[in-house]
Design a protein around this motif. Structure first.
Motif, PDB file in Angstrom:
ATOM      1  N   ASP A  55       0.837  -1.206   0.000  1.00 43.70           N
ATOM      2  CA  ASP A  55       0.000   0.000   0.000  1.00 43.70           C
ATOM      3  C   ASP A  55       0.869   1.251   0.000  1.00 43.70           C
ATOM      4  O   ASP A  55       1.899   1.317   0.690  1.00 43.70           O
ATOM      5  N   PRO A  56       0.471   2.291  -0.766  1.00 40.89           N
ATOM      6  CA  PRO A  56       1.231   3.530  -0.792  1.00 40.89           C
ATOM      7  C   PRO A  56       1.058   4.328   0.506  1.00 40.89           C
ATOM      8  O   PRO A  56       0.000   4.276   1.147  1.00 40.89           O
ATOM      9  N   VAL A  64       5.781   8.754  -0.320  1.00 34.77           N
ATOM     10  CA  VAL A  64       7.073   8.720   0.378  1.00 34.77           C
ATOM     11  C   VAL A  64       7.498   7.299   0.730  1.00 34.77           C
ATOM     12  O   VAL A  64       8.569   7.086   1.302  1.00 34.77           O
ATOM     13  N   GLY A  65       6.675   6.298   0.404  1.00 35.48           N
ATOM     14  CA  GLY A  65       7.034   4.923   0.705  1.00 35.48           C
ATOM     15  C   GLY A  65       5.878   3.989   0.453  1.00 35.48           C
ATOM     16  O   GLY A  65       4.767   4.409   0.101  1.00 35.48           O
ATOM     17  N   LYS A  66       6.157   2.693   0.654  1.00 34.78           N
ATOM     18  CA  LYS A  66       5.121   1.667   0.581  1.00 34.78           C
ATOM     19  C   LYS A  66       5.295   0.719   1.768  1.00 34.78           C
ATOM     20  O   LYS A  66       6.408   0.506   2.254  1.00 34.78           O
ATOM     21  N   ASN A  81       8.725  -1.774   8.605  1.00 31.73           N
ATOM     22  CA  ASN A  81       7.448  -1.976   7.918  1.00 31.73           C
ATOM     23  C   ASN A  81       7.222  -1.029   6.738  1.00 31.73           C
ATOM     24  O   ASN A  81       6.178  -1.102   6.085  1.00 31.73           O
ATOM     25  N   VAL A  82       8.192  -0.149   6.427  1.00 32.29           N
ATOM     26  CA  VAL A  82       8.039   0.801   5.314  1.00 32.29           C
ATOM     27  C   VAL A  82       9.311   0.779   4.466  1.00 32.29           C
ATOM     28  O   VAL A  82      10.425   0.721   4.998  1.00 32.29           O
ATOM     29  N   GLN A  83       9.145   0.835   3.157  1.00 32.83           N
ATOM     30  CA  GLN A  83      10.285   0.957   2.253  1.00 32.83           C
ATOM     31  C   GLN A  83      10.121   2.207   1.382  1.00 32.83           C
ATOM     32  O   GLN A  83       9.008   2.669   1.130  1.00 32.83           O
ATOM     33  N   PRO A 356      20.109  14.476  -4.205  1.00 29.33           N
ATOM     34  CA  PRO A 356      19.556  13.237  -3.653  1.00 29.33           C
ATOM     35  C   PRO A 356      18.420  13.473  -2.670  1.00 29.33           C
ATOM     36  O   PRO A 356      17.655  12.548  -2.387  1.00 29.33           O
ATOM     37  N   GLU A 357      18.316  14.707  -2.162  1.00 26.83           N
ATOM     38  CA  GLU A 357      17.247  15.034  -1.223  1.00 26.83           C
ATOM     39  C   GLU A 357      16.122  15.826  -1.890  1.00 26.83           C
ATOM     40  O   GLU A 357      15.367  16.544  -1.240  1.00 26.83           O
ATOM     41  N   LEU A 358      16.035  15.672  -3.210  1.00 29.17           N
ATOM     42  CA  LEU A 358      14.878  16.146  -3.972  1.00 29.17           C
ATOM     43  C   LEU A 358      14.154  14.973  -4.611  1.00 29.17           C
ATOM     44  O   LEU A 358      13.260  15.156  -5.437  1.00 29.17           O
ATOM     45  N   CYS A 359      14.562  13.764  -4.211  1.00 31.70           N
ATOM     46  CA  CYS A 359      13.998  12.532  -4.763  1.00 31.70           C
ATOM     47  C   CYS A 359      12.560  12.351  -4.271  1.00 31.70           C
ATOM     48  O   CYS A 359      12.313  12.270  -3.067  1.00 31.70           O
ATOM     49  N   GLY A 360      11.621  12.311  -5.212  1.00 30.95           N
ATOM     50  CA  GLY A 360      10.213  12.166  -4.865  1.00 30.95           C
ATOM     51  C   GLY A 360       9.413  13.429  -5.067  1.00 30.95           C
ATOM     52  O   GLY A 360       8.174  13.379  -5.103  1.00 30.95           O
TER      53      GLY A 360
END
Length: 555
Positions: A55-56, A64-66, A81-83, A356-360
């Protein structure tokens, strides 16, 4: 009643804990009430719905993760529990509409800066001593030892008194335990600014700075070119009055390469510049003696520079973060973002880096670019950087540090979504690759690493005359020639490390100030610092961090 949780964006699927939450504790956000299922420390996130694997998870309105494992409603989000996960992005070609903030109260205000012949204004007046290659670092150290103390520029606190007390204990035969428990009298304090100026031979020069580094040879020619570009950015910087450059002679970073980069940035360059090549001059004594004579001649010229009124449109502000925590993205970074928007509305320049901290958040930044060419360059630099990171066996997802994770930033996308808030909401006017010079007023994106020292070094090399640096954990980063204003995301940090922190925006978390009020307070502090009225902690401590970015392999 003060809120104990925060939902950042209406579309978010998590809440941020503003205080420590205990198992079974009921929390409420607007019409939502839920029970916390486990202990959740302040700064960490709790689920406002049940998540199944895959789940997103959204924060700041972006992915920001799943979920990797089932997460119950009211459960804590962790690296277990989050990636990391982000959405793809593309060039939409949409026209970004921006409403600038009201800046009437600052329209006629000025700061006291150093006027340079290229039209820029510095916030300080330094002399540089620069090695073109690491082989000259020892000679740089010799020059530093010869110049700093006698010219009145030593800023470091000395701990000589403590050392002498410990020596006396050892000589008197005290035990190891007694030495460890000794009540020392404390470090000798450095002179205050007024006393230092009275001791200086050149009172209008803020310092002589020595840019030691480990580059200039052994790497690729591209590395040498980039280093010369960075050093040229410092030599031509408005906070610099002139420079002494030491070259060995045989290295990749040749004097001609440096001169070429200087001409790129300042075609009418007219500052005092002395270049000495050791293999031509000969002995160390001859090199150092000549360097000292020329540096003194340059200092005499630089001392003629005095502060003059400058419009706020001449401000050039670097935006940086280091040691970020789970509060950085909801207090310090958005406060800096509002200050950034104020500077842009006044005609000034801001620089947002750390790709690298603008990813997403690439889609948002692409959509904010003034034209398709600018957006395309951002996409190209981001994708190339990400590919090189993966080829090296890493990736942007590995950016968060152990400290970031411990304090609530468990994925790079989560960290990035908060970090990007430093850039406010103004349009992106240019995208630059390291170490290009910023030339357009407005929000500029600069490709740099996420490492805060490498990034701060790059922002200043590109033209930032003041740096706003947010931190949630306490990072002492400074810069040799530009004042770095250290901004705490939380009041606990500001109280625990007052010798490092200049501004506390934990007031936003505490409910005592809005983001807009904090941003306006930051702008006032920028003006005082730029005028030389306030000495920031990093300058006071002599925190002169300087690390060039080495992108290539060693040969």
């Amino acid at each position: 009643m003060k809120q104990n949780v925060l939902k950042i964006h209406p579309n978010d699927s998590v809440l941020v804990a503003l205080v420590d939450l205990g198992p079974g504790q009921a929390v409420q956000w607007e019409a939502l009430t839920l029970a916390v299922t486990e202990a959740i420390p302040a700064k960490h996130k709790l689920a406002i719905q049940a998540f199944a694997p895959g789940d997103p998870i959204t924060m700041y309105g972006v992915l920001v993760g799943k979920a990797k494992q089932p997460i119950p409603m009211g459960g804590r989000l962790t690296t277990f529990n989050v990636q990391h996960a982000t959405n793809s992005y593309d060039l939409h070609g949409s026209t970004y509409q921006w409403t600038p903030p009201t800046v009437d109260r600052w329209q006629m205000q000025t700061f006291m800066g150093y006027h340079r012949s290229d039209g820029r204004f510095g916030t300080a007046n330094y002399w540089l001593v620069v090695p073109l290659v690491f082989c000259e670092n020892r000679n740089i150290q010799v020059l530093e030892e010869a110049l700093i103390n006698d010219l009145g520029y030593s800023r470091r606190h000395t701990y000589q008194r403590q050392t002498q007390e410990l020596m006396a204990l050892v000589q008197a035969g005290h035990t190891v335990e007694e030495v460890l428990q000794a009540d020392l009298q404390g470090a000798e304090q450095s002179f205050d600014g007024l006393k230092r100026n009275q001791l200086r031979l050149f009172p209008n020069i803020d310092g002589v700075k020595f840019l030691s580094h480990e580059g200039g040879c052994g790497g690729t020619r591209q590395d040498a070119q980039a280093l010369c570009g960075l050093l040229a950015g410092y030599i031509t910087h408005p906070n610099v009055a002139g420079a002494t450059v030491l070259s060995l002679g045989c290295q990749n970073a040749q004097v001609a390469m440096l001169q070429e980069e200087i001409q790129k940035r300042s075609p009418q360059f007219d500052k005092p510049l002395f270049v000495l090549e050791q293999q031509t001059i000969g002995t160390e004594e001859s090199l150092i003696s000549q360097a000292l004579r020329q540096t003194f001649a340059g200092l005499m010229q630089a001392n003629a520079c005095v502060r003059q009124p400058a419009p706020l449109s001449k401000l050039s502000i670097g935006l940086e973060c280091g040691g970020s925590d789970g509060f950085s993205g909801i207090s310090a970074n958005p406060a800096v973002g509002h200050a950034s928007d104020l500077v842009v509305a006044l005609g000034g320049t801001v620089i947002l880096s750390e790709f690298p901290e603008l990813c997403g958040v690439e889609q948002e930044l692409c959509d904010r670019c003034e034209d398709a060419e600018t957006a395309g360059r951002f996409r190209e630099l981001m994708s190339t950087y990400a590919q090189r990171a993966q080829e090296a066996g890493s990736g942007f997802d590995m950016n968060p540090s152990p400290g970031n994770i411990r304090d609530g930033l468990i994925t790079d996308a989560m960290k990035s979504a908060g970090a990007s808030k430093k850039g406010g909401s103004s349009p992106v006017v240019a995208v630059l690759d390291y170490p290009e010079l910023v030339t357009k007023p407005g929000l500029n994106l600069l490709c740099t690493p996420g490492n805060d020292v490498e990034s701060t070094t790059a922002e200043v090399g590109s033209g930032a005359t003041v740096v706003l640096f947010t931190t949630g954990l306490g990072t002492p980063t400074g810069n040799p020639i530009a004042p770095v204003i250290k901004i705490a995301s939380n009041t606990v940090l500001a109280n625990r490390m007052p010798d490092i922190i200049d501004v506390n925006t934990g007031t936003v978390i505490d409910g005592n100030e809005t983001i807009q009020q904090a941003g306006e307070r930051l702008l006032e502090q920028i003006i005082r610092v730029a005028s030389g009225e306030v000495e920031v902690a990093a300058v006071r401590h002599g925190q002169d961090d300087f690390i060039p970015w080495k992108r290539g392999v060693s040969l």
